[in-house]
Design a protein around this motif. Sequence first.
Motif, PDB file in Angstrom:
ATOM      1  N   GLN A   9       7.581  -2.783   6.901  1.00  8.28           N
ATOM      2  CA  GLN A   9       6.621  -3.820   6.531  1.00  8.28           C
ATOM      3  C   GLN A   9       6.444  -3.929   5.015  1.00  8.28           C
ATOM      4  O   GLN A   9       5.632  -4.712   4.537  1.00  8.28           O
ATOM      5  N   GLY A  10       7.197  -3.141   4.259  1.00  5.96           N
ATOM      6  CA  GLY A  10       7.176  -3.249   2.809  1.00  5.96           C
ATOM      7  C   GLY A  10       6.255  -2.278   2.092  1.00  5.96           C
ATOM      8  O   GLY A  10       6.091  -2.361   0.869  1.00  5.96           O
ATOM      9  N   HIS A  11       5.653  -1.332   2.822  1.00 14.31           N
ATOM     10  CA  HIS A  11       4.768  -0.356   2.197  1.00 14.31           C
ATOM     11  C   HIS A  11       5.578   0.833   1.672  1.00 14.31           C
ATOM     12  O   HIS A  11       6.698   1.088   2.131  1.00 14.31           O
ATOM     13  N   GLU A  12       5.006   1.556   0.727  1.00 16.75           N
ATOM     14  CA  GLU A  12       5.640   2.774   0.225  1.00 16.75           C
ATOM     15  C   GLU A  12       5.101   3.959   1.013  1.00 16.75           C
ATOM     16  O   GLU A  12       3.893   4.169   1.084  1.00 16.75           O
ATOM     17  N   VAL A  13       6.010   4.710   1.593  1.00 16.85           N
ATOM     18  CA  VAL A  13       5.629   5.823   2.464  1.00 16.85           C
ATOM     19  C   VAL A  13       6.286   7.110   1.980  1.00 16.85           C
ATOM     20  O   VAL A  13       7.502   7.150   1.747  1.00 16.85           O
ATOM     21  N   ILE A  14       5.469   8.140   1.818  1.00 20.08           N
ATOM     22  CA  ILE A  14       5.973   9.488   1.560  1.00 20.08           C
ATOM     23  C   ILE A  14       5.726  10.284   2.835  1.00 20.08           C
ATOM     24  O   ILE A  14       4.572  10.513   3.212  1.00 20.08           O
ATOM     25  N   ALA A  15       6.800  10.663   3.521  1.00 21.45           N
ATOM     26  CA  ALA A  15       6.677  11.411   4.768  1.00 21.45           C
ATOM     27  C   ALA A  15       7.115  12.849   4.525  1.00 21.45           C
ATOM     28  O   ALA A  15       8.192  13.093   3.952  1.00 21.45           O
ATOM     29  N   MET A  41       0.835  -1.193   0.000  1.00 23.56           N
ATOM     30  CA  MET A  41       0.000   0.000   0.000  1.00 23.56           C
ATOM     31  C   MET A  41       0.874   1.248   0.000  1.00 23.56           C
ATOM     32  O   MET A  41       2.040   1.213   0.385  1.00 23.56           O
ATOM     33  N   LYS A  42       0.283   2.379  -0.392  1.00 31.32           N
ATOM     34  CA  LYS A  42       1.002   3.647  -0.437  1.00 31.32           C
ATOM     35  C   LYS A  42       0.395   4.603   0.588  1.00 31.32           C
ATOM     36  O   LYS A  42      -0.819   4.751   0.660  1.00 31.32           O
ATOM     37  N   TYR A  43       1.284   5.239   1.365  1.00 29.40           N
ATOM     38  CA  TYR A  43       0.856   6.150   2.419  1.00 29.40           C
ATOM     39  C   TYR A  43       1.538   7.497   2.260  1.00 29.40           C
ATOM     40  O   TYR A  43       2.689   7.579   1.809  1.00 29.40           O
ATOM     41  N   ILE A  44       0.839   8.547   2.661  1.00 24.10           N
ATOM     42  CA  ILE A  44       1.451   9.858   2.871  1.00 24.10           C
ATOM     43  C   ILE A  44       1.290  10.175   4.354  1.00 24.10           C
ATOM     44  O   ILE A  44       0.181  10.105   4.890  1.00 24.10           O
ATOM     45  N   ILE A  45       2.389  10.488   5.011  1.00 22.41           N
ATOM     46  CA  ILE A  45       2.353  10.853   6.425  1.00 22.41           C
ATOM     47  C   ILE A  45       2.805  12.299   6.550  1.00 22.41           C
ATOM     48  O   ILE A  45       3.884  12.666   6.085  1.00 22.41           O
ATOM     49  N   VAL A  46       1.970  13.111   7.175  1.00 24.43           N
ATOM     50  CA  VAL A  46       2.253  14.537   7.335  1.00 24.43           C
ATOM     51  C   VAL A  46       2.713  14.783   8.766  1.00 24.43           C
ATOM     52  O   VAL A  46       1.937  14.639   9.709  1.00 24.43           O
ATOM     53  N   GLY A  47       3.968  15.131   8.931  1.00 31.17           N
ATOM     54  CA  GLY A  47       4.505  15.391  10.262  1.00 31.17           C
ATOM     55  C   GLY A  47       5.422  14.277  10.731  1.00 31.17           C
ATOM     56  O   GLY A  47       5.004  13.125  10.826  1.00 31.17           O
TER      57      GLY A  47
END
Length: 233
Positions: free
Chosen positions: A22-28, A1-7
């Motif tokens: 865990q192997g997810h794509e994260v844009i922080a 899954m793809k996530y955007i985390i703000v902060g």
Amino acid sequence: MKYIIVGLGSFGSSLGVALTSQGHEVIAIDSSMQKVEAYKELITHTICMDATDEYTVKGLPIVDTDIVVVAIGEDQGANVMATALFKTLNARHLISRSINPLHEKVLQAIGVDDIFHPEKESAMRWSKRLSLRYFVDSYSLTDSFSIVEIGIPQALVGKTVAELKMDYKFNLKLLSTLRYEHYDDSFGRTQRKPNIQGLATPEQVLQDNDVLVVYGDNKHINQFLRSVGVKVH
């Protein structure tokens, strides 16, 4: 899954690192270059930007992202503005951090999909851990029902799952057992990760260092623990 985390505060950074591992794509994203640099090796992508600036936020792949998490906790105004902006830009699933009851009402008015309270939830988890000797962790499903991890009481070592009769005696379900393995992270700090043993079977023999993963009503969990000699406050 793809996530955007703000902060990239304590919660946002921990969440980003965990999801990446865990192997997810994260844009922080964070307005602090220091924080962005600190986590660039641990999170898939880290970007220094102002999450309340519509022009820059529009450049993010919001339509292709499964979940956006606004984790800003220090600045209530920035939290609300960022949350409203991502809502306006049609984030598919938007989750935001609540700082106080009034703030939560504002987030509800904006129309977020979920609201989380990390301090309150952490306090509840720690209250359980501190008041119950064998308690390891928990996930509350409702006010009454939880999935809990319980360090195995010595009285149960060597018994089979069938011998516990948890379903019949206590209306509980032993879902699985696990063991925690320790390792050193990239900063040389000792961390731990669970090694799940699979679904519990009636013939499975419980061993020392097992952690029981139990589902049921909190009062029934306490009754079960008392029955094996564990003091419950």
